[in-house]
Design a protein around this motif. Structure first.
Motif, short mmCIF file in Angstrom:
data_model
loop_
_atom_site.label_atom_id
_atom_site.label_comp_id
_atom_site.label_asym_id
_atom_site.label_seq_id
_atom_site.Cartn_x
_atom_site.Cartn_y
_atom_site.Cartn_z
N LEU A 60 -22.47 -12.92 52.60
CA LEU A 60 -21.21 -12.38 52.11
C LEU A 60 -20.68 -13.19 50.93
O LEU A 60 -20.16 -12.63 49.96
N ILE A 79 -22.51 -12.15 47.86
CA ILE A 79 -22.04 -10.85 47.36
C ILE A 79 -20.82 -11.04 46.48
O ILE A 79 -20.72 -10.47 45.38
N HIS A 80 -19.87 -11.85 46.93
CA HIS A 80 -18.67 -12.10 46.13
C HIS A 80 -19.00 -12.87 44.84
O HIS A 80 -18.38 -12.64 43.80
N LYS A 110 -22.28 -4.85 50.14
CA LYS A 110 -21.20 -5.23 51.05
C LYS A 110 -21.15 -4.27 52.23
O LYS A 110 -20.98 -4.71 53.39
#
Length: 359
Positions: free
Chosen positions: A216, A219-220, A284
């Motif tokens: 995660l 991804i950001h 996501k």
């Protein structure tokens, strides 16, 4: 999980507050290295490459019948930037934009020269970040000036082509060099985007096989990288398009096709960029779906285990009651009967779940 310390971003944009328009103030990362002033002068027959200490000295040795490429590494040296106003008569508003590294990519036409600012981007494959550096280009009939924040750029192959005596660039004028510098920066965008695409494919496999909190965070991180690219490339498309519309004064009609090619490349990069933004958004959703699937699998195993032990717990609970009249308590082999029934129930439920494909 250990929390990362909050970092307060320092900004020196307040230096410009209250100053009159055209005040040359460096806005960017603090730098202490010495500025480098270099000029490459060439024509089909001759080539010279010399470093100078001052603009006045450089201006003195400019070749009238040659392409003069002046490169400045270190716009934090405001005294050197001021010399370009005194010696080359560059407008203070232009030099103000040169000294502001937060400047949005743009193009402006002055009476005697053309100004373009854009971003030179490098993708760090280890840290998964974009290193953005502002490049400012000035095109005149007599010279091309490139202002850079620091030493190191993507123009190495251009210098090699200039050093080759029979290269096409040696027979062209300043506007072709101006195009070559822009094209080199835009081509480097393709390299950055290609590396990002490869990393996104690896991240997609990671999310599919073993999603984690680190996935995660990646991804950001890619979302921020694509945002930096978007802020750099979208305005550049508008700037190159403006060059194509207003080009008669500084760009030869024979070289318009090259700038058209750069414009096509920016559109292509934007299309790829938009597709990668969709990919990141999809990653996501895939991460959340994979995490939910992983949780469902865990819950499924726990539910099956609980289902198997519910009847066993029921039997054990009955024969754990403190009543003296329970007939089975007096059986000689009652204990073995209990285990036989419990094992049979457990095996029977496992076969049932296997038949239903719940396992």
């Amino acid at each position: 999980m250990k929390k990362k310390p909050i970092r307060h971003r320092k900004s020196n944009a307040s230096k410009k507050a209250g100053l009159p328009p055209g005040s040359i103030t460096y806005i960017g990362k603090e730098r202490s290295e010495a500025a480098i002033l270099e000029m490459i002068s060439y024509n089909p027959q001759e080539l010279s490459k010399v470093k100078y200490d001052t603009c006045a000295e450089l201006h003195k040795y400019m070749q009238p019948n040659s392409v003069n490429w002046i490169n400045v590494d270190g716009i934090h040296n405001y005294q050197l930037i001021n010399e370009f106003h005194d010696i080359f008569k560059l407008d203070n508003l232009l030099l103000e934009d040169v000294s502001n590294t937060n400047q949005r990519p743009k193009v402006e036409e002055y009476e005697n020269y053309l100004f373009l600012s854009l971003k030179m981007l490098r993708y760090d494959e280890v840290e998964k970040t974009i290193d953005s550096e502002q490049i400012s280009l000035v095109l005149s009939k007599d010279y091309v000036i490139s202002f850079q924040e620091k030493t190191g750029d993507v123009f190495g192959h251009i210098r090699e082509r200039i050093e080759a005596p029979k290269g096409q660039i040696r027979s062209k004028k300043n506007d072709y060099l101006f195009y070559s510098l822009i094209d080199s920066i835009v081509d480097n965008y393709f390299i950055a985007i290609e590396n990002i695409g490869n990393d996104l494919e690896d991240l997609e496999d990671e999310i599919f096989n073993d999603p984690s909190q680190k996935s995660l965070q990646k991804i950001h991180a890619y979302k921020n990288v694509l945002l930096v690219l978007r802020r750099s490339i979208y305005p550049l498309r508008e700037s190159v398009n403006k060059l194509l519309r207003d080009n008669d004064k500084f760009i030869s009609p024979r070289n318009i096709k090259y700038f058209n090619d750069v414009h096509d490349h920016t559109i292509q990069i934007i299309d790829i960029l938009e597709s990668y933004r969709d990919v990141v958004s999809g990653l996501k959703d895939s991460y959340l779906s994979s995490l939910s699937l992983k949780m469902n699998q865990v819950m499924q195993v726990l539910t099956i285990m609980a289902t198997i032990f519910i009847p066993l717990t029921f039997i054990a609970g009955i024969y754990g009651m403190n009543f003296e009249t329970i007939p089975e308590l007096k059986w000689e082999y009652g204990y073995y009967y209990f285990w036989a029934i419990s094992i049979a129930i457990g095996i029977g439920l496992l076969f049932y779940f296997k038949k239903k494909k719940w396992l």
